[in-house]
Design a protein around this motif. Structure first.
Motif, short mmCIF file in Angstrom:
data_model
loop_
_atom_site.label_atom_id
_atom_site.label_comp_id
_atom_site.label_asym_id
_atom_site.label_seq_id
_atom_site.Cartn_x
_atom_site.Cartn_y
_atom_site.Cartn_z
N LEU A 51 -5.78 3.91 0.21
CA LEU A 51 -4.55 3.93 -0.15
C LEU A 51 -4.40 2.95 -1.39
O LEU A 51 -5.05 2.15 -1.26
CB LEU A 51 -3.47 3.60 0.76
CG LEU A 51 -3.33 4.47 1.99
CD1 LEU A 51 -2.52 3.81 3.26
CD2 LEU A 51 -3.12 5.82 1.96
N PRO A 52 -3.70 3.62 -2.44
CA PRO A 52 -3.45 2.86 -3.62
C PRO A 52 -2.70 1.73 -3.07
O PRO A 52 -1.56 1.95 -2.48
CB PRO A 52 -2.56 3.90 -4.52
CG PRO A 52 -2.88 5.08 -3.98
CD PRO A 52 -3.11 5.13 -2.65
N ILE A 93 2.81 -0.41 -8.85
CA ILE A 93 1.22 0.00 -8.40
C ILE A 93 1.37 1.47 -8.33
O ILE A 93 0.43 2.34 -8.77
CB ILE A 93 1.04 -0.53 -6.79
CG1 ILE A 93 0.85 -1.86 -6.88
CG2 ILE A 93 0.05 0.22 -6.36
CD1 ILE A 93 0.92 -2.69 -5.68
N LEU A 94 2.69 1.96 -8.06
CA LEU A 94 2.70 3.62 -8.09
C LEU A 94 2.41 4.27 -9.64
O LEU A 94 1.70 5.23 -9.81
CB LEU A 94 4.28 4.03 -7.80
CG LEU A 94 4.57 5.46 -7.98
CD1 LEU A 94 3.84 6.13 -6.49
CD2 LEU A 94 5.96 5.66 -7.84
N ALA A 95 2.93 3.37 -10.61
CA ALA A 95 2.46 3.71 -11.80
C ALA A 95 1.16 3.43 -12.39
O ALA A 95 0.49 4.16 -13.14
CB ALA A 95 3.63 2.99 -12.80
N ALA A 96 0.65 2.03 -11.80
CA ALA A 96 -0.76 1.76 -12.43
C ALA A 96 -1.76 2.55 -11.67
O ALA A 96 -2.63 3.09 -12.28
CB ALA A 96 -0.93 0.39 -12.27
N LYS A 97 -1.52 2.89 -10.42
CA LYS A 97 -2.83 3.42 -9.71
C LYS A 97 -2.42 4.78 -9.42
O LYS A 97 -3.40 5.59 -8.90
CB LYS A 97 -3.13 2.73 -8.48
CG LYS A 97 -3.45 0.99 -8.85
CD LYS A 97 -4.11 0.33 -7.46
CE LYS A 97 -4.73 -0.96 -8.16
NZ LYS A 97 -5.11 -1.69 -6.77
N LEU A 107 -2.86 11.11 -1.09
CA LEU A 107 -3.66 10.67 -2.28
C LEU A 107 -4.59 9.49 -1.84
O LEU A 107 -3.85 8.26 -1.64
CB LEU A 107 -2.72 10.34 -3.39
CG LEU A 107 -3.30 10.53 -4.86
CD1 LEU A 107 -3.69 12.05 -5.13
CD2 LEU A 107 -2.11 10.37 -5.78
N LEU A 108 -5.79 9.14 -2.23
CA LEU A 108 -6.73 8.28 -1.96
C LEU A 108 -7.18 7.66 -3.55
O LEU A 108 -7.23 8.56 -4.30
CB LEU A 108 -8.03 8.55 -0.94
CG LEU A 108 -7.26 8.82 0.50
CD1 LEU A 108 -8.36 9.16 1.21
CD2 LEU A 108 -6.31 7.75 1.02
N ASP A 143 0.79 -1.43 0.11
CA ASP A 143 0.13 -0.12 -0.10
C ASP A 143 0.81 1.24 -0.13
O ASP A 143 1.95 1.16 0.79
CB ASP A 143 -1.07 -0.04 1.10
CG ASP A 143 -1.99 -1.17 1.28
OD1 ASP A 143 -2.81 -0.90 0.22
OD2 ASP A 143 -2.01 -2.04 1.85
N LEU A 144 0.43 2.41 -0.79
CA LEU A 144 1.18 3.42 -0.81
C LEU A 144 0.49 4.71 -0.04
O LEU A 144 -0.56 4.90 -0.32
CB LEU A 144 1.39 3.84 -2.35
CG LEU A 144 1.72 2.73 -3.28
CD1 LEU A 144 2.11 3.04 -4.78
CD2 LEU A 144 3.25 2.12 -2.79
N ILE A 145 1.41 5.30 0.57
CA ILE A 145 1.14 6.64 1.48
C ILE A 145 1.88 7.70 0.83
O ILE A 145 2.84 7.97 0.91
CB ILE A 145 1.71 6.57 3.03
CG1 ILE A 145 0.99 5.11 3.66
CG2 ILE A 145 1.10 7.77 3.72
CD1 ILE A 145 1.24 4.87 4.77
N LEU A 146 1.15 8.41 -0.13
CA LEU A 146 1.72 9.41 -1.03
C LEU A 146 1.21 10.67 -0.19
O LEU A 146 0.07 11.11 -0.45
CB LEU A 146 1.42 9.26 -2.43
CG LEU A 146 1.40 7.99 -3.00
CD1 LEU A 146 1.02 7.92 -4.48
CD2 LEU A 146 3.04 7.64 -3.10
N MET A 147 2.09 11.33 0.16
CA MET A 147 1.63 12.61 0.99
C MET A 147 2.14 14.00 0.52
O MET A 147 3.50 13.81 0.05
CB MET A 147 2.06 12.64 2.64
CG MET A 147 1.25 11.35 3.49
SD MET A 147 1.86 11.36 5.31
CE MET A 147 1.37 12.96 5.63
N SER A 148 1.45 15.08 0.85
CA SER A 148 2.06 16.44 0.49
C SER A 148 1.48 17.52 1.57
O SER A 148 0.80 16.98 2.29
CB SER A 148 1.81 16.69 -1.10
OG SER A 148 2.33 17.90 -1.53
N VAL A 149 1.79 18.56 1.21
CA VAL A 149 1.13 19.67 1.99
C VAL A 149 0.54 20.50 0.99
O VAL A 149 1.18 21.24 -0.16
CB VAL A 149 2.16 20.48 2.84
CG1 VAL A 149 1.52 22.00 3.42
CG2 VAL A 149 2.76 19.66 4.10
#
Length: 244
Positions: A52-53, A70-74, A37-38, A23-29
């Motif tokens: 999460l993706p 998964i990063l690229a696909a989702k 990102l969900l 599962d990918l936790i992609l965070m920003s401000v």
């Protein structure tokens, strides 16, 4: 029996094998608040809920390979730096079967999210509300726009909570916050990042003095453009030797 004979006769079905997911936790401000990102689940369990993706690890790929696939696909990203955060292995974390998930974590500038959201309508940007300070941890609320707090699928709320604790814990001794900024940035933008992550307001002169005294910043000799007031000086991050 030698090892070759043992392996030839080994029965891989002799032991139960749990499935493994990433599962990918992609965070920003974004707009002064932490954001993640969900995606929306399109099948059971938790159909229609935000998550999460993520996805399952293929039998012939490594964890890192699965994470980047998964990063690229989702998430529609191909070159983000991601690292393992933690392995979540509660027996009942997934109602389907015994599934262990390896969470990967990435911090990205806000403009990377804009590109992903434009290319993938199933993705959404959720603002995070962290009702605790410091590194002790607690529940996190995620909202899309002005909506109610989301009930995230699986244990993805726990993953987000751990990601914030890890981020806050590393903020003071590492340059992790600079991953949320463009290559050139103002001291005002840097302070905005710290205040959003820590949910704390800082004294402007004291904060800037502390950042400059650490030796992390390098003046570019340039100033921001398009400002209606006196343009602020632009800096870049001076990466420490040996830091990835």
């Amino acid at each position: 029996m030698d090892e070759a004979a043992f392996l030839e006769n080994y029965d891989p079905a002799a032991y139960e094998r749990p499935s493994v997911a990433v599962d990918l936790i992609l965070m920003s401000v974004v707009d002064g608040a932490p954001a993640v990102l969900l995606t929306r689940r399109d099948q059971h369990p938790f159909v229609g809920q935000r998550a999460l993706p993520g996805g399952f690890v293929g039998i012939g790929e490594s964890l890192d390979e699965a994470a980047h696939r998964i990063l690229a696909a989702k998430a529609r990203m191909s070159d983000a730096y991601i690292e393992q955060l933690y392995t979540f292995g509660a027996v009942d974390r997934d109602p389907r079967t015994r599934i262990i998930s390896v969470a990967y974590f990435a911090l990205l500038p806000a403009d990377r999210f804009a590109a992903a959201l434009k290319s993938a309508p199933e993705l959404a940007l959720a603002e995070l509300t962290v009702p605790w300070r410091g590194e002790t941890g607690g529940p996190i609320e995620a909202r899309i726009g002005d909506g109610d707090p989301l009930h995230l699928a699986f244990d993805h709320g726990e993953m987000l909570s751990l990601a914030v604790r890890r981020l806050r814990g590393k903020l003071d001794y590492s340059g992790i916050a600079f991953a949320l900024l463009p290559e050139r940035f103002t001291l005002r933008a840097l302070q905005d990042i710290y205040e959003a992550i820590l949910d704390t307001k800082f004294n402007k002169p004291a904060f800037r003095r502390r950042m400059l005294d650490r030796g992390w910043l390098e003046a570019t000799g340039e100033r921001e453009t398009g400002a209606s007031f006196r343009p602020a000086e632009l800096y870049r991050y001076r990466q420490a030797e040996g830091e990835q």
